[in-house]
Design a protein around this motif. Sequence first.
Motif, mmCIF file in Angstrom:
data_model
loop_
_atom_site.group_PDB
_atom_site.id
_atom_site.type_symbol
_atom_site.label_atom_id
_atom_site.label_comp_id
_atom_site.label_asym_id
_atom_site.label_seq_id
_atom_site.Cartn_x
_atom_site.Cartn_y
_atom_site.Cartn_z
ATOM 1 N N SER A 19 0.816 -1.217 0.000
ATOM 2 C CA SER A 19 0.000 0.000 0.000
ATOM 3 C C SER A 19 0.851 1.268 0.000
ATOM 4 O O SER A 19 1.769 1.427 0.828
ATOM 5 C CB SER A 19 -0.920 0.003 1.222
ATOM 6 N N SER A 20 0.540 2.162 -0.926
ATOM 7 C CA SER A 20 1.241 3.453 -0.961
ATOM 8 C C SER A 20 0.773 4.374 0.162
ATOM 9 O O SER A 20 1.348 5.453 0.367
ATOM 10 C CB SER A 20 1.017 4.133 -2.319
ATOM 11 N N ASP A 21 -0.251 3.973 0.915
ATOM 12 C CA ASP A 21 -0.742 4.756 2.056
ATOM 13 C C ASP A 21 0.037 4.470 3.335
ATOM 14 O O ASP A 21 -0.193 5.100 4.376
ATOM 15 C CB ASP A 21 -2.232 4.455 2.304
ATOM 16 N N TRP A 22 0.943 3.493 3.267
ATOM 17 C CA TRP A 22 1.710 3.166 4.462
ATOM 18 C C TRP A 22 2.555 4.367 4.913
ATOM 19 O O TRP A 22 3.066 5.145 4.107
ATOM 20 C CB TRP A 22 2.670 2.002 4.208
ATOM 21 N N THR A 23 2.707 4.452 6.231
ATOM 22 C CA THR A 23 3.665 5.394 6.816
ATOM 23 C C THR A 23 4.756 4.577 7.484
ATOM 24 O O THR A 23 4.581 3.392 7.788
ATOM 25 C CB THR A 23 2.996 6.301 7.850
ATOM 26 N N ALA A 24 5.890 5.202 7.688
ATOM 27 C CA ALA A 24 7.012 4.486 8.287
ATOM 28 C C ALA A 24 6.628 3.973 9.672
ATOM 29 O O ALA A 24 5.929 4.664 10.443
ATOM 30 C CB ALA A 24 8.224 5.401 8.382
ATOM 31 N N PRO A 25 7.027 2.755 10.052
ATOM 32 C CA PRO A 25 6.703 2.208 11.374
ATOM 33 C C PRO A 25 7.205 3.103 12.500
ATOM 34 O O PRO A 25 8.238 3.764 12.377
ATOM 35 C CB PRO A 25 7.422 0.857 11.374
ATOM 36 N N SER A 26 6.480 3.080 13.602
ATOM 37 C CA SER A 26 6.828 3.932 14.745
ATOM 38 C C SER A 26 7.963 3.353 15.571
ATOM 39 O O SER A 26 8.568 4.048 16.384
ATOM 40 C CB SER A 26 5.600 4.128 15.641
ATOM 41 N N VAL A 27 8.229 2.053 15.347
ATOM 42 C CA VAL A 27 9.288 1.399 16.100
ATOM 43 C C VAL A 27 10.404 0.993 15.149
ATOM 44 O O VAL A 27 10.157 0.368 14.120
ATOM 45 C CB VAL A 27 8.758 0.165 16.854
ATOM 46 N N THR A 28 11.620 1.371 15.476
ATOM 47 C CA THR A 28 12.800 0.956 14.719
ATOM 48 C C THR A 28 13.872 0.509 15.706
ATOM 49 O O THR A 28 13.885 0.977 16.857
ATOM 50 C CB THR A 28 13.331 2.116 13.862
ATOM 51 N N PRO A 29 14.778 -0.356 15.309
ATOM 52 C CA PRO A 29 14.823 -1.037 14.011
ATOM 53 C C PRO A 29 13.800 -2.160 13.948
ATOM 54 O O PRO A 29 13.087 -2.403 14.918
ATOM 55 C CB PRO A 29 16.251 -1.567 13.981
ATOM 56 N N PHE A 30 13.767 -2.844 12.805
ATOM 57 C CA PHE A 30 12.830 -3.943 12.606
ATOM 58 C C PHE A 30 13.052 -5.032 13.641
ATOM 59 O O PHE A 30 14.180 -5.438 13.931
ATOM 60 C CB PHE A 30 12.991 -4.508 11.194
ATOM 61 N N ASP A 31 11.921 -5.511 14.189
ATOM 62 C CA ASP A 31 11.945 -6.615 15.158
ATOM 63 C C ASP A 31 10.779 -7.538 14.827
ATOM 64 O O ASP A 31 9.619 -7.123 14.929
ATOM 65 C CB ASP A 31 11.812 -6.078 16.582
ATOM 66 N N PRO A 32 11.051 -8.788 14.400
ATOM 67 C CA PRO A 32 9.952 -9.682 14.010
ATOM 68 C C PRO A 32 8.965 -9.940 15.139
ATOM 69 O O PRO A 32 7.826 -10.338 14.870
ATOM 70 C CB PRO A 32 10.666 -10.970 13.595
ATOM 71 N N ALA A 33 9.379 -9.697 16.385
ATOM 72 C CA ALA A 33 8.487 -9.936 17.516
ATOM 73 C C ALA A 33 7.622 -8.725 17.829
ATOM 74 O O ALA A 33 6.718 -8.808 18.678
ATOM 75 C CB ALA A 33 9.295 -10.328 18.746
ATOM 76 N N ASP A 34 7.873 -7.574 17.183
ATOM 77 C CA ASP A 34 7.134 -6.339 17.470
ATOM 78 C C ASP A 34 6.376 -5.897 16.228
ATOM 79 O O ASP A 34 6.975 -5.456 15.250
ATOM 80 C CB ASP A 34 8.104 -5.246 17.917
ATOM 81 N N SER A 35 5.049 -6.012 16.256
ATOM 82 C CA SER A 35 4.235 -5.673 15.084
ATOM 83 C C SER A 35 4.272 -4.191 14.736
ATOM 84 O O SER A 35 3.853 -3.800 13.641
ATOM 85 C CB SER A 35 2.783 -6.105 15.315
ATOM 86 N N LEU A 36 4.777 -3.351 15.644
ATOM 87 C CA LEU A 36 4.860 -1.923 15.358
ATOM 88 C C LEU A 36 6.093 -1.580 14.531
ATOM 89 O O LEU A 36 6.256 -0.441 14.096
ATOM 90 C CB LEU A 36 4.897 -1.127 16.676
ATOM 91 N N SER A 37 6.941 -2.589 14.286
ATOM 92 C CA SER A 37 8.171 -2.337 13.529
ATOM 93 C C SER A 37 8.040 -2.714 12.056
ATOM 94 O O SER A 37 9.004 -2.604 11.298
ATOM 95 C CB SER A 37 9.351 -3.082 14.165
ATOM 96 N N PHE A 38 6.872 -3.165 11.633
ATOM 97 C CA PHE A 38 6.655 -3.471 10.214
ATOM 98 C C PHE A 38 5.210 -3.143 9.840
ATOM 99 O O PHE A 38 4.332 -3.033 10.701
ATOM 100 C CB PHE A 38 6.992 -4.934 9.899
ATOM 101 N N ASN A 39 4.965 -2.974 8.547
ATOM 102 C CA ASN A 39 3.637 -2.571 8.071
ATOM 103 C C ASN A 39 2.722 -3.753 7.757
ATOM 104 O O ASN A 39 1.510 -3.664 7.911
ATOM 105 C CB ASN A 39 3.769 -1.713 6.803
#
Length: 394
Positions: free
Chosen positions: A155-175
């Motif tokens: 989706s082009s409506d995505w915004t950058a995740p609020s949590v960085t860096p990427f963590d597969p255990a944290d759904s806030l780190s990916f769209n």
Amino acid sequence: MSFTIALSGIASVTSGLDVISNNIANAGTVGYKSGRANYSSIVAGNEAVGAEMSSITQSIGDGGSTSATGGAMDVALSGRGFFTSKDADGQLVFSRVGMFTVDKQGYVLDSTGRRAQGYAATAGGALGGIGDIKVPNGQIAAAATTKLGYVGNMSSDWTAPSVTPFDPADSLSFNSSNVTIVYDSLGTQHTLTQFFVKGTGSTVDVHYALDGAAVAATQNLAFGTGGELLTPTAPVTLALGTPTGANALSIAVDYTGTTRSAGDSTTTANNPDGYASGTLVGTSIDAKGQVIAKYSNGQSQTVGTLAIATLPNEQALTAVGDTSWIANSATGTPLYFAAGNGMAGTLSTGRVEQSNVDMTSELVSLMSSQRNYQANSKVLSAENEMMQALMQAL
């Protein structure tokens, strides 16, 4: 002489009745082809001495109607040709009875237990040599996943995740994420997860995890102003490590067709290859005459293709038992084809060809034969009365 002529007429009519009665008896016999009695006169020197049944014409070329059976191994042949089987003595026999089974050894048998003949399956898909068709009874080996075709919309409506860096255990780190079931060389099932993260500009970063453990690989998907995928232009190969006891698992992921458009993120294709081992659960025959083995893991494979025989002079075939025929010197050499090819007819699955006997026509022939029989009997009766009158006059 009249006695002899009348007796020949009665004999010929009786022979014709045999043909008619055989047709009527086989009106419900699958694959039966009706016969027609042909009569001719008998002449001794220059003197007519009666009639005889000279031959029987088989209606080989007249197809019967088909009826549905729903059987996975039942097929009806329309048009020219015959199914071919080999009996216990090695004799090739031809039949229109398309009802097949598989015995405990895996051989495909016709309705009377003879081994069906067909083309062997080859690795390249071409038709192999003709012989007995045999279905493997063992397991089909597992195959590791090597390819994954993925198509989705980022989706082009995505915004950058609020949590960085990427963590597969944290759904806030990916769209968004997508799970694919994959298999190693032992057939053990694993989960490959793709995590999609909005990147800079019109890009999306993809992170990966196998069975929940992050994989040291990241792929950048770049999109054009129309939402089309610009890069990568070739499949991305992921080295996913070596599962316990198995070979190293490497999967090429193809993102061709993936887009970046407004609206929800979607997945329209998620197609991996590979599968676990499986056991044989059934067989079927398709409209091409291919015998297909089906396994418990959802896989299937073609193990052979029915050989359809055609002969230059099919009318000359010699009828034998079990609604079958054999070739002879008058038929010519059989030619074999796959169904729908060359001179061979086509197949309908889950159906069988019924007898081509026309019951109305047979009943009319029966009445005609009865009349002829009575007329010849009348000649005998009249001759007898005349002989009695002559003897009384002497």
